[in-house]
Design an enzyme around this catalytic site. Structure first.
Site, PDB file in Angstrom:
ATOM      1  N   ASP A  28      40.948  40.335  37.796  1.00 42.07           N
ATOM      2  CA  ASP A  28      40.386  39.860  38.984  1.00 42.07           C
ATOM      3  C   ASP A  28      39.617  38.516  39.085  1.00 42.07           C
ATOM      4  O   ASP A  28      39.166  37.802  37.955  1.00 42.07           O
ATOM      5  CB  ASP A  28      39.172  40.841  39.368  1.00 42.07           C
ATOM      6  CG  ASP A  28      39.061  40.707  40.703  1.00 42.07           C
ATOM      7  OD1 ASP A  28      39.555  40.270  41.738  1.00 42.07           O
ATOM      8  OD2 ASP A  28      37.867  41.325  41.278  1.00 42.07           O
ATOM      9  N   ASN A  30      41.540  35.721  40.724  1.00 44.22           N
ATOM     10  CA  ASN A  30      42.351  34.449  40.732  1.00 44.22           C
ATOM     11  C   ASN A  30      42.264  33.598  42.166  1.00 44.22           C
ATOM     12  O   ASN A  30      42.307  32.630  41.962  1.00 44.22           O
ATOM     13  CB  ASN A  30      43.873  35.145  40.593  1.00 44.22           C
ATOM     14  CG  ASN A  30      44.141  35.920  39.406  1.00 44.22           C
ATOM     15  OD1 ASN A  30      43.445  35.694  38.520  1.00 44.22           O
ATOM     16  ND2 ASN A  30      45.211  36.606  39.359  1.00 44.22           N
ATOM     17  N   ARG A  32      39.495  33.261  43.905  1.00 46.98           N
ATOM     18  CA  ARG A  32      38.499  32.670  44.090  1.00 46.98           C
ATOM     19  C   ARG A  32      38.491  31.420  43.267  1.00 46.98           C
ATOM     20  O   ARG A  32      38.173  30.264  43.322  1.00 46.98           O
ATOM     21  CB  ARG A  32      37.144  33.536  43.619  1.00 46.98           C
ATOM     22  CG  ARG A  32      36.489  34.341  44.730  1.00 46.98           C
ATOM     23  CD  ARG A  32      35.795  35.357  44.329  1.00 46.98           C
ATOM     24  NE  ARG A  32      36.685  36.389  43.740  1.00 46.98           N
ATOM     25  CZ  ARG A  32      36.291  37.488  43.069  1.00 46.98           C
ATOM     26  NH1 ARG A  32      34.668  37.399  43.000  1.00 46.98           N
ATOM     27  NH2 ARG A  32      36.680  38.332  42.841  1.00 46.98           N
ATOM     28  N   ASN A  76      47.576  46.677  47.010  1.00 42.04           N
ATOM     29  CA  ASN A  76      47.845  44.855  47.143  1.00 42.04           C
ATOM     30  C   ASN A  76      49.038  44.663  47.804  1.00 42.04           C
ATOM     31  O   ASN A  76      49.264  43.404  48.295  1.00 42.04           O
ATOM     32  CB  ASN A  76      48.171  44.486  45.551  1.00 42.04           C
ATOM     33  CG  ASN A  76      46.931  44.351  44.634  1.00 42.04           C
ATOM     34  OD1 ASN A  76      46.909  44.227  43.502  1.00 42.04           O
ATOM     35  ND2 ASN A  76      45.980  44.063  45.426  1.00 42.04           N
ATOM     36  N   TRP A  77      49.954  45.661  48.464  1.00 37.22           N
ATOM     37  CA  TRP A  77      50.964  45.230  49.318  1.00 37.22           C
ATOM     38  C   TRP A  77      50.487  44.865  50.667  1.00 37.22           C
ATOM     39  O   TRP A  77      51.219  44.313  51.488  1.00 37.22           O
ATOM     40  CB  TRP A  77      51.961  46.506  49.613  1.00 37.22           C
ATOM     41  CG  TRP A  77      52.613  47.229  48.402  1.00 37.22           C
ATOM     42  CD1 TRP A  77      52.229  48.311  47.619  1.00 37.22           C
ATOM     43  CD2 TRP A  77      53.745  46.490  47.651  1.00 37.22           C
ATOM     44  NE1 TRP A  77      53.112  48.213  46.419  1.00 37.22           N
ATOM     45  CE2 TRP A  77      54.021  47.381  46.654  1.00 37.22           C
ATOM     46  CE3 TRP A  77      54.490  45.422  48.117  1.00 37.22           C
ATOM     47  CZ2 TRP A  77      55.145  47.035  45.942  1.00 37.22           C
ATOM     48  CZ3 TRP A  77      55.786  44.977  47.227  1.00 37.22           C
ATOM     49  CH2 TRP A  77      55.964  46.012  46.076  1.00 37.22           C
ATOM     50  N   ARG A 202      33.151  47.435  40.242  1.00 41.58           N
ATOM     51  CA  ARG A 202      33.687  48.633  40.821  1.00 41.58           C
ATOM     52  C   ARG A 202      35.242  48.630  39.813  1.00 41.58           C
ATOM     53  O   ARG A 202      35.731  47.723  39.596  1.00 41.58           O
ATOM     54  CB  ARG A 202      34.067  48.509  42.363  1.00 41.58           C
ATOM     55  CG  ARG A 202      34.637  47.631  42.833  1.00 41.58           C
ATOM     56  CD  ARG A 202      34.883  47.874  44.313  1.00 41.58           C
ATOM     57  NE  ARG A 202      35.481  46.390  44.766  1.00 41.58           N
ATOM     58  CZ  ARG A 202      34.818  45.386  45.301  1.00 41.58           C
ATOM     59  NH1 ARG A 202      33.547  45.565  45.235  1.00 41.58           N
ATOM     60  NH2 ARG A 202      35.504  44.305  45.706  1.00 41.58           N
TER      61      ARG A 202
HETATM   62  C1  FPP Z   1      43.252  39.903  41.515  1.00 39.92           C
HETATM   63  O1  FPP Z   1      42.805  38.804  41.874  1.00 39.92           O
HETATM   64  C2  FPP Z   1      44.794  39.744  41.090  1.00 39.92           C
HETATM   65  C3  FPP Z   1      45.817  40.449  41.499  1.00 39.92           C
HETATM   66  C4  FPP Z   1      45.715  41.282  42.475  1.00 39.92           C
HETATM   67  C5  FPP Z   1      47.102  39.880  40.947  1.00 39.92           C
HETATM   68  C6  FPP Z   1      47.215  39.935  39.267  1.00 39.92           C
HETATM   69  C7  FPP Z   1      48.389  39.189  39.084  1.00 39.92           C
HETATM   70  C8  FPP Z   1      48.774  38.462  37.942  1.00 39.92           C
HETATM   71  C9  FPP Z   1      47.484  37.967  36.987  1.00 39.92           C
HETATM   72  C10 FPP Z   1      49.914  37.623  37.790  1.00 39.92           C
HETATM   73  C11 FPP Z   1      51.152  38.542  37.325  1.00 39.92           C
HETATM   74  C12 FPP Z   1      50.700  39.279  36.305  1.00 39.92           C
HETATM   75  C13 FPP Z   1      51.354  39.351  35.290  1.00 39.92           C
HETATM   76  C14 FPP Z   1      51.329  40.478  34.123  1.00 39.92           C
HETATM   77  C15 FPP Z   1      52.446  38.184  34.759  1.00 39.92           C
HETATM   78  P1  FPP Z   1      42.477  38.493  43.350  1.00 39.92           P
HETATM   79  O2  FPP Z   1      43.630  37.767  44.012  1.00 39.92           O
HETATM   80  O3  FPP Z   1      41.962  39.562  43.987  1.00 39.92           O
HETATM   81  O4  FPP Z   1      41.312  37.528  43.266  1.00 39.92           O
HETATM   82  P2  FPP Z   1      39.938  37.192  44.321  1.00 39.92           P
HETATM   83  O5  FPP Z   1      39.352  38.492  44.340  1.00 39.92           O
HETATM   84  O6  FPP Z   1      39.178  35.999  43.717  1.00 39.92           O
HETATM   85  O7  FPP Z   1      40.580  36.958  45.654  1.00 39.92           O
END
Ligand code: FPP
Length: 248
Positions: A28, A30, A32, A76-77, A202
């Site tokens: 989690d 990415n 931010r 996530n969809w 969580r």
């Molecule tokens: C959550 O961060 C991350 C995801 C929903 C996607 C994770 C996907 C990858 C790391 C890339 C593909 C994976 C592989 C195995 C190659 P968020 O987007 O919810 O972050 P945020 O809470 O900061 O917005």
């Protein structure tokens, strides 16, 4: 036993002879991470995918038996199509690379989740990766894709009920281990340590059944910045805990 200095100049002590057998990670933060740099969210996912490669390789190198990562949930969809497409693109890229390196890396790959809504190309890549690596021994990496803990439990309950109706199972003899065999994770021991970076506290529908006795490690560090050093801290914290599994 190995000693490392953390960024905060604290000593981190990791006993590599007594690693948790199975580590599970909610990747989690990415979005931010990207926002902080004025980049699109997709750049955060690209950095997250790169970090997954680094951490998965390191887990194999230190002799971890199982690593499970949450790559895409059943929820996530709901994200914008562009973001979903970017994550699927990163998965495709990763799987193609993994197939190219399989004989060298010899990491067993599995997928937890219902792969049917994925594109035929991505499904075929998952299937090929699973098939090529199924006899490898050593580290196993499980990628949770279109995975949700509740969805997994409902599917298991439905399949079990069907087996009862058709005489293959007897409800009077249902135990935890029999039920576990209906889950995506069949055959894989429960995670010992569940890590969630990014400051959220969580479980977000991740491994609900399997993490019943897991130790949790939360950190504010965002996933793309979750380095080997951060992993050492998580393992050291785990090794400092006393696990009683309901006993005393
Ligand atoms: C959550 O961060 C991350 C995801 C929903 C996607 C994770 C996907 C990858 C790391 C890339 C593909 C994976 C592989 C195995 C190659 P968020 O987007 O919810 O972050 P945020 O809470 O900061 O917005």
């Amino acid at each position: 036993m190995a000693f490392f200095k953390s960024k905060e100049d604290r000593q981190v002590q990791v006993d590599f002879d007594h690693l948790p057998r199975h580590i599970a990670i909610i990747m989690d933060g990415n979005g931010r991470w990207a926002k902080k740099r004025g980049l699109p969210r997709t750049a955060g996912h690209a950095a997250g995918a790169e970090n997954f490669r680094t951490i998965a390789t390191y887990c194999k190198d230190i002799g971890l038996d199982y690593l499970t990562v949450y790559a895409f949930s059943t929820e996530n969809w709901k994200r914008p199509a562009e973001e979903v497409g970017a994550i699927m693109g990163l998965l495709k890229k990763y799987l193609l690379e993994a197939i190219g390196r399989m004989e060298r890396d010899r990491v067993k790959m599995e997928f937890f989740g219902d792969l049917s809504p994925l594109t035929p190309e991505l499904r075929e890549l998952c299937e090929r990766t699973r098939e090529i690596s199924k006899h490898y021994e050593g580290c196993q990496v499980n990628i949770c894709l279109n995975y949700g803990g509740r969805d997994e439990l409902l599917r298991a309950a439905r399949a079990y009920a069907q087996d009862c109706l058709e005489g293959r199972a007897d409800p009077n003899h249902l135990g935890e281990s029999q039920f576990s065999d209906y889950l995506f994770s069949r055959g894989v021991p429960d995670p010992d340590l569940v890590i969630r970076p990014s400051g959220e506290l969580r479980l977000s529908n991740f491994l609900l059944w399997q993490s019943a006795y897991a130790e949790f490690y939360f950190t504010d560090v965002l996933w793309p910045d979750f380095s080997k050093e951060e992993l050492h801290k998580a393992i050291a914290a785990f090794q400092g805990r006393s696990r009683r599994f309901g006993g005393v």
